[in-house]
Structures are given as C-alpha cells and as structure tokens.
Enzyme design. Sequence first.
Site, PDB file in Angstrom:
ATOM      1  CD  GLU A  95      16.160   5.614  -3.591  1.00  0.00           C
ATOM      2  OE1 GLU A  95      16.265   6.820  -3.287  1.00  0.00           O
ATOM      3  OE2 GLU A  95      16.822   5.079  -4.492  1.00  0.00           O
ATOM      4  CG  ASP A  96      15.422  10.769  -2.704  1.00  0.00           C
ATOM      5  OD1 ASP A  96      15.540   9.651  -3.268  1.00  0.00           O
ATOM      6  OD2 ASP A  96      16.180  11.717  -2.955  1.00  0.00           O
ATOM      7  CG  ASP A  99      13.983   9.580 -12.264  1.00  0.00           C
ATOM      8  OD1 ASP A  99      12.947   9.776 -12.897  1.00  0.00           O
ATOM      9  OD2 ASP A  99      15.082  10.079 -12.601  1.00  0.00           O
ATOM     10  CG  PHE A 148      14.539  17.931 -11.166  1.00  0.00           C
ATOM     11  CD1 PHE A 148      15.190  16.739 -11.483  1.00  0.00           C
ATOM     12  CD2 PHE A 148      15.033  18.703 -10.115  1.00  0.00           C
ATOM     13  CE1 PHE A 148      16.304  16.323 -10.764  1.00  0.00           C
ATOM     14  CE2 PHE A 148      16.153  18.292  -9.387  1.00  0.00           C
ATOM     15  CZ  PHE A 148      16.784  17.101  -9.723  1.00  0.00           C
ATOM     16  NE  ARG A 161      21.354  16.897  -0.491  1.00  0.00           N
ATOM     17  CZ  ARG A 161      21.184  15.955  -1.404  1.00  0.00           C
ATOM     18  NH1 ARG A 161      20.058  15.293  -1.463  1.00  0.00           N
ATOM     19  NH2 ARG A 161      22.148  15.681  -2.267  1.00  0.00           N
TER      20      ARG A 161
HETATM   21  P1  IMP Z   1      16.770   6.419 -10.158  1.00  0.00           P
HETATM   22  O1  IMP Z   1      16.762   7.075 -11.516  1.00  0.00           O
HETATM   23  O2  IMP Z   1      15.464   5.736  -9.859  1.00  0.00           O
HETATM   24  O3  IMP Z   1      17.956   5.504 -10.016  1.00  0.00           O
HETATM   25  O4  IMP Z   1      16.908   7.564  -9.086  1.00  0.00           O
HETATM   26  C1  IMP Z   1      18.171   8.007  -8.693  1.00  0.00           C
HETATM   27  C2  IMP Z   1      18.117   9.186  -7.778  1.00  0.00           C
HETATM   28  O5  IMP Z   1      17.968  10.356  -8.572  1.00  0.00           O
HETATM   29  C3  IMP Z   1      17.011   9.307  -6.749  1.00  0.00           C
HETATM   30  O6  IMP Z   1      17.232   8.555  -5.583  1.00  0.00           O
HETATM   31  C4  IMP Z   1      17.088  10.780  -6.439  1.00  0.00           C
HETATM   32  O7  IMP Z   1      18.082  11.030  -5.457  1.00  0.00           O
HETATM   33  C5  IMP Z   1      17.483  11.375  -7.772  1.00  0.00           C
HETATM   34  N1  IMP Z   1      16.328  12.018  -8.408  1.00  0.00           N
HETATM   35  C6  IMP Z   1      15.509  11.523  -9.356  1.00  0.00           C
HETATM   36  N2  IMP Z   1      14.548  12.400  -9.675  1.00  0.00           N
HETATM   37  C7  IMP Z   1      14.759  13.484  -8.896  1.00  0.00           C
HETATM   38  C8  IMP Z   1      14.088  14.750  -8.739  1.00  0.00           C
HETATM   39  O8  IMP Z   1      13.067  15.069  -9.371  1.00  0.00           O
HETATM   40  N3  IMP Z   1      14.634  15.594  -7.827  1.00  0.00           N
HETATM   41  C9  IMP Z   1      15.736  15.299  -7.079  1.00  0.00           C
HETATM   42  N4  IMP Z   1      16.382  14.144  -7.190  1.00  0.00           N
HETATM   43  C10 IMP Z   1      15.898  13.240  -8.095  1.00  0.00           C
HETATM   44 MG    MG Z   2      18.293   9.338  -3.873  1.00  0.00          MG
END
Ligand code: IMP
Ligand code: MG
Length: 171
Positions: A95-96, A99, A148, A161
Amino acid sequence: MNYSKPLFTEHEIKARVKEIAETITKDYKGKDVLVVGVLKGACVFLSDLIRLIDLPVTVDFVIASSYVKSESSRDIQIHYSMREAVKNKAVLIVEDIVDTGFTAKHLIDLIASKSPESIKVCTLLNKKDRRRVEVPLDYVGFEIPDLFVVGYGMDYENQFRNLPFVKVIEV
Ligand code: IMP
Ligand code: MG
C-alpha cells in the site's frame, strides 16, 4: 497550493525502501512470494521495492476505491482483482498509505478467503491517528501525523503522483 518543502525527500525514501526490501528478503527466504499492489497509489513504491527484493516474486494488482456510507462504515469497491493464484502463497500486500485502514482490512479479508500460506501488509506511510479499524502492519516506511500528502504515487485529484518526493498539501 502550498509548495512546501518535502516531508520525505527522494533520498530519504530511497534509503528507507532499501531497508524494507532487505528485511523482506530475509523474512521471506525460501518462500513463494506474491506481491499484491494496491493501485493506483502504490505503483511507484511497489516498482522501487520489488527491484530491491532479492527473491523470486510474482506481482499482481488490485484496484480498490472506497465509498463512505456513514460515519462508521465504509464500503470498499474492488474494480480489478488478482489474476494470480493465491492458494499456499506468501502474500505481501503493498500500500502507499494506510489511513482509516478500511482498504487494507478489506483486502486482507478478501485474500484470506483464498487460502494463502500467509498474509502480510507493507505500507510506505502509516497515518495511525486516523485509524478506524485495526489492521496489522508488518512493514512501515514512515509514521506520519494526520496530514494530507502527495507524491511518490500518492495523489490529490489524480495529480502529483509523479513527484519523486512526498510533500504535504492543504486540501
Ligand atoms: P484507507 O482510509 O486506509 O482505506 O486508505 C484508502 C486510500 O486513501 C489509501 O490507499 C490512499 O490511496 C488514500 N489516502 C489516504 N490518505 C491519503 C493522503 O494523505 N494522500 C493521498 N492519498 C491518501
Ligand atoms: Mg491507495
């Protein structure tokens, strides 16, 4: 737009990715590794990481997006799923950023239903303060506060990106 200095420079990221890849190489010695990248955000991290893993790896991808239904639940939609066989593989989700944790949790559950040998999660960034659901993270590049970020694969409205570093933006 705030073009502030990088939160993590290209150099810092490169050094950390190398460390993670070395740890993964040790941990998975002798295993049949299936790396599963979560598109689009993980594409840059995954590309750098796999080239530093000194093991035979298979690579696959999923495309996932989230839909906020209410305050307490989030639907994850899978738009493209794995084509590689998962049974008896040591699966490493890449994962990148984790969150809320909903995406990683959904993918863990999905992959677990396909009888892998093991499932681990590797993320470049961990935004722990925002977690809504518990997710075990095995490899974390950097811990970050509730900011963010964009760059190194991560986007804001599908831009940024391609930045080789990670920076914070005000959204
Ligand atoms: P989750 O909330 O853990 O399900 O994360 C979902 C997705 O939201 C991550 O895989 C990212 O692609 C995106 N995301 C969450 N926080 C950020 C951020 O600070 N910048 C860019 N993308 C984000
Ligand atoms: Mg992602």
